[in-house]
Enzyme design. Structure first.
Site, PDB file in Angstrom:
ATOM      1  N   GLN A 144     124.550  21.688 -37.922  1.00  0.00           N
ATOM      2  CA  GLN A 144     124.682  20.341 -37.357  1.00  0.00           C
ATOM      3  C   GLN A 144     126.146  20.102 -37.007  1.00  0.00           C
ATOM      4  OE1 GLN A 144     122.125  18.354 -36.731  1.00  0.00           O
ATOM      5  NE2 GLN A 144     120.525  19.452 -37.837  1.00  0.00           N
ATOM      6  N   ASP A 184     112.492  20.862 -37.436  1.00  0.00           N
ATOM      7  CA  ASP A 184     113.767  20.424 -36.833  1.00  0.00           C
ATOM      8  C   ASP A 184     114.001  21.253 -35.573  1.00  0.00           C
ATOM      9  OD1 ASP A 184     116.282  19.426 -36.346  1.00  0.00           O
ATOM     10  OD2 ASP A 184     117.235  20.360 -38.081  1.00  0.00           O
ATOM     11  N   CYS A 196     116.118  16.120 -32.014  1.00  0.00           N
ATOM     12  CA  CYS A 196     117.365  15.894 -31.258  1.00  0.00           C
ATOM     13  C   CYS A 196     117.043  15.567 -29.807  1.00  0.00           C
ATOM     14  CB  CYS A 196     118.261  17.120 -31.339  1.00  0.00           C
ATOM     15  SG  CYS A 196     117.529  18.582 -30.594  1.00  0.00           S
TER      16      CYS A 196
HETATM   17  N1  SAH Z   1     117.444  22.739 -39.621  1.00  0.00           N
HETATM   18  C1  SAH Z   1     118.688  23.383 -39.249  1.00  0.00           C
HETATM   19  C2  SAH Z   1     118.693  23.920 -37.832  1.00  0.00           C
HETATM   20  C3  SAH Z   1     118.184  23.026 -36.761  1.00  0.00           C
HETATM   21  S1  SAH Z   1     118.566  23.509 -35.135  1.00  0.00           S
HETATM   22  C4  SAH Z   1     119.844  22.463 -39.488  1.00  0.00           C
HETATM   23  O1  SAH Z   1     119.674  21.282 -39.776  1.00  0.00           O
HETATM   24  O2  SAH Z   1     120.982  22.933 -39.410  1.00  0.00           O
HETATM   25  C5  SAH Z   1     117.140  24.330 -34.579  1.00  0.00           C
HETATM   26  C6  SAH Z   1     117.076  25.757 -35.008  1.00  0.00           C
HETATM   27  O3  SAH Z   1     115.845  26.288 -34.511  1.00  0.00           O
HETATM   28  C7  SAH Z   1     118.170  26.648 -34.469  1.00  0.00           C
HETATM   29  O4  SAH Z   1     118.781  27.309 -35.533  1.00  0.00           O
HETATM   30  C8  SAH Z   1     117.429  27.635 -33.547  1.00  0.00           C
HETATM   31  O5  SAH Z   1     117.982  28.927 -33.586  1.00  0.00           O
HETATM   32  C9  SAH Z   1     116.038  27.630 -34.121  1.00  0.00           C
HETATM   33  N2  SAH Z   1     114.919  27.920 -33.224  1.00  0.00           N
HETATM   34  C10 SAH Z   1     114.837  27.752 -31.902  1.00  0.00           C
HETATM   35  N3  SAH Z   1     113.595  28.024 -31.458  1.00  0.00           N
HETATM   36  C11 SAH Z   1     112.855  28.372 -32.538  1.00  0.00           C
HETATM   37  C12 SAH Z   1     111.488  28.725 -32.722  1.00  0.00           C
HETATM   38  N4  SAH Z   1     110.642  28.787 -31.706  1.00  0.00           N
HETATM   39  N5  SAH Z   1     111.080  29.000 -33.970  1.00  0.00           N
HETATM   40  C13 SAH Z   1     111.944  28.919 -35.036  1.00  0.00           C
HETATM   41  N6  SAH Z   1     113.246  28.587 -34.899  1.00  0.00           N
HETATM   42  C14 SAH Z   1     113.705  28.301 -33.675  1.00  0.00           C
END
Ligand code: SAH
Length: 475
Positions: free
Chosen positions: A308, A406, A433
């Site tokens: 984040q 998320d 987001c």
């Molecule tokens: N929950 C974490 C990350 C959120 S950002 C936090 O709060 O820091 C969203 C994340 O989803 C990113 O790390 C991205 O690499 C991952 N992502 C993107 N597409 C995805 C998918 N289809 N399945 C799983 N993860 C994914």
């Protein structure tokens, strides 16, 4: 900002506009325009002879003299030629180029109005996608960020050569021109200090910037990340080639002039591609990670892992997710789209076990080593997309009753939504987001789930970007 590594700063107005009347207008035409509202991307919206006209940097109730910069079948784009009647909510932007690039375009708008705008984006998105019962949703006032400036832990700037020198900044809206940014008030000061120092070093050593037109040169982008807890910095040079000339002298200069830099990485992303990051990361100096602390835990963070962008506000976001799930010691929690496991690991002590998945392998490695680092034994993370991993876990007989998702701006994949509607976890928090994809996903999820409340949380002051946590419970 970007939850994926694609460029976000080419602002494009929404596409779903109704057909617009034919209007005689030419590029460069000027006319007075009253701004009626803000678009989802923060631009002022007025109507010129009933045709929608987007004006970046213009605020509701303002009267401007607009100058047409682009003509599209369904809308016009214009810039402010003159501000005739300013809004009473207009404030002086801290960065003179705030209206030229994405990332701090609301510096001209008083902060309480930014918070209202973000809640309104939630309401507008719900009105567009109409999930079941949407008129009665409890959409709460946006939670303000503790700091309105200097909060952003990552600067990811494009590098260009201009008049024989290197410049570093963001793309000008809708173009590939780079705006040189010696200051950027939303950035944590350490990120900007290191950015300017490293650009100067590259200049001195004559390490060339990448040139899009000839597909030559080396440095495309520099990403600098700072830990709020430890003040450690991580520098990643994103390059066109694996070969990096004058590497030794550059690393020596960084070590000498910027002792706070604890990790230097190179990410190779050849050619003219819309993605900022490539697949190959080469470790150059120091550790492969920096350490950030959140929710009382330490997290190692490697270059390609998501974190984040507003660390001071992240705990508030996560506490809202925890509040939405009301977790207890018997709960089995899935942390989907886990990044480095920050949500699941910080809730692990409240539940029986945590399983998570994430698509970036380096982030998953970070998540598992972060579990160890903090002595957490009831959590594990796997590489894969949420939409592939969830059905596999289900087929293997794994059962869970709590879920936090998320996702990146694209929202949840349809295959994952189907899986959720089948598994029907009783406790469910959706961290978003992108209010538009969130509302769209809620339209599907609301056949099985009730939306108890939506809490917008401002993670990105001075931008139109919104985050929100949704509490869902089974009907
Ligand atoms: N929950 C974490 C990350 C959120 S950002 C936090 O709060 O820091 C969203 C994340 O989803 C990113 O790390 C991205 O690499 C991952 N992502 C993107 N597409 C995805 C998918 N289809 N399945 C799983 N993860 C994914």
């Amino acid at each position: 900002m970007e939850k994926n590594h694609t460029r976000f700063n080419h602002r494009r107005p929404q596409k779903s506009l109704r057909p617009q009347p034919q209007v005689e207008v030419s590029l460069g035409d000027r006319f007075p325009l009253t701004i009626r509202k803000l678009g989802i991307e923060g631009q002022g919206i007025g109507y010129f002879k009933h045709k929608v006209c987007f004006v970046p940097g213009a605020l509701p109730d303002e009267v401007v003299v607009a100058e047409v910069t682009a003509i599209h079948p369904r809308y016009l784009e214009a810039k402010i030629h003159k501000l005739r009647k300013p809004s009473r909510f207009r404030v002086e932007p801290r960065d003179s180029y705030a209206d030229q690039a994405g990332g701090f375009e609301f510096e001209c708008l008083a902060y309480p109005e930014q918070l209202k705008f973000k809640r309104q984006v939630v309401l507008d998105s719900l009105a567009k996608f109409k999930p079941r019962g949407w008129q009665n949703y409890d959409v709460r006032p946006t939670i303000a960020a503790p700091e309105q400036y200097g909060y952003r832990n990552k600067a990811q700037f494009q590098i260009r050569e201009q008049d024989g020198h290197l410049i570093a900044g963001l793309y000008r809206a809708n173009s590939h021109d780079v705006v040189d940014m010696p200051t950027c008030a939303v950035q944590m000061p350490g990120t900007m200090k290191a950015m300017r120092a490293i650009v100067k070093m590259l200049d001195e050593l004559k390490i060339p910037a990448y040139d899009e037109t000839s597909n030559s040169g080396i440095i495309k982008t520099i990403a600098i990340r700072e830990s709020l807890a430890t003040s450690e910095l991580q520098v990643t040079l994103i390059t066109n080639t694996a070969k990096l000339i004058h590497k030794g002298p550059l690393l020596a200069m960084i070590a000498e002039q910027l002792p706070e830099v604890k990790s230097v990485e190179q990410n190779v992303n050849p050619g003219d591609t819309p993605l900022v990051w490539g697949d190959q990361t080469i470790h150059l100096a120091g550790q492969e990670y920096i350490t950030e602390s959140l929710m009382g835990l330490d997290f190692h963070l490697s270059a390609r892992s998501f974190l984040q962008l507003n660390p001071a506000q992240t705990e508030t976001l996560y506490e809202q997710a925890a509040k939405a799930m009301e977790l207890g010691p018997d709960d089995v929690l899935v942390d989907a789209y886990a990044g480095i496991g920050t949500i699941g690991l910080s809730l692990a002590s409240r539940v029986k076990s945590v399983r998570g998945m994430e698509v970036i392998p380096e982030a998953v490695a970070d998540a598992n080593s972060n579990a160890k680092l903090n002595g957490i034994q009831n959590a594990s993370y796997e590489v894969g997309t949420a939409e592939e991993v969830m059905p596999r876990w289900q087929a293997e007989g794994f059962r869970f009753n709590a879920l936090v998702v998320d996702p990146p701006r694209t929202g949840l994949d349809e295959a994952l939504i189907e899986q959720i509607l089948k598994a029907k976890p009783a406790k469910f928090a959706y961290v978003s987001c992108n209010m538009s994809t969130m509302a769209k996903n809620l339209a599907r999820l609301s056949s099985v789930y009730r939306v108890d409340w939506i809490q917008p949380v401002d993670m990105m002051p001075q931008t139109p970007r919104c985050e929100a946590v949704v509490k869902l419970s089974r009907r």
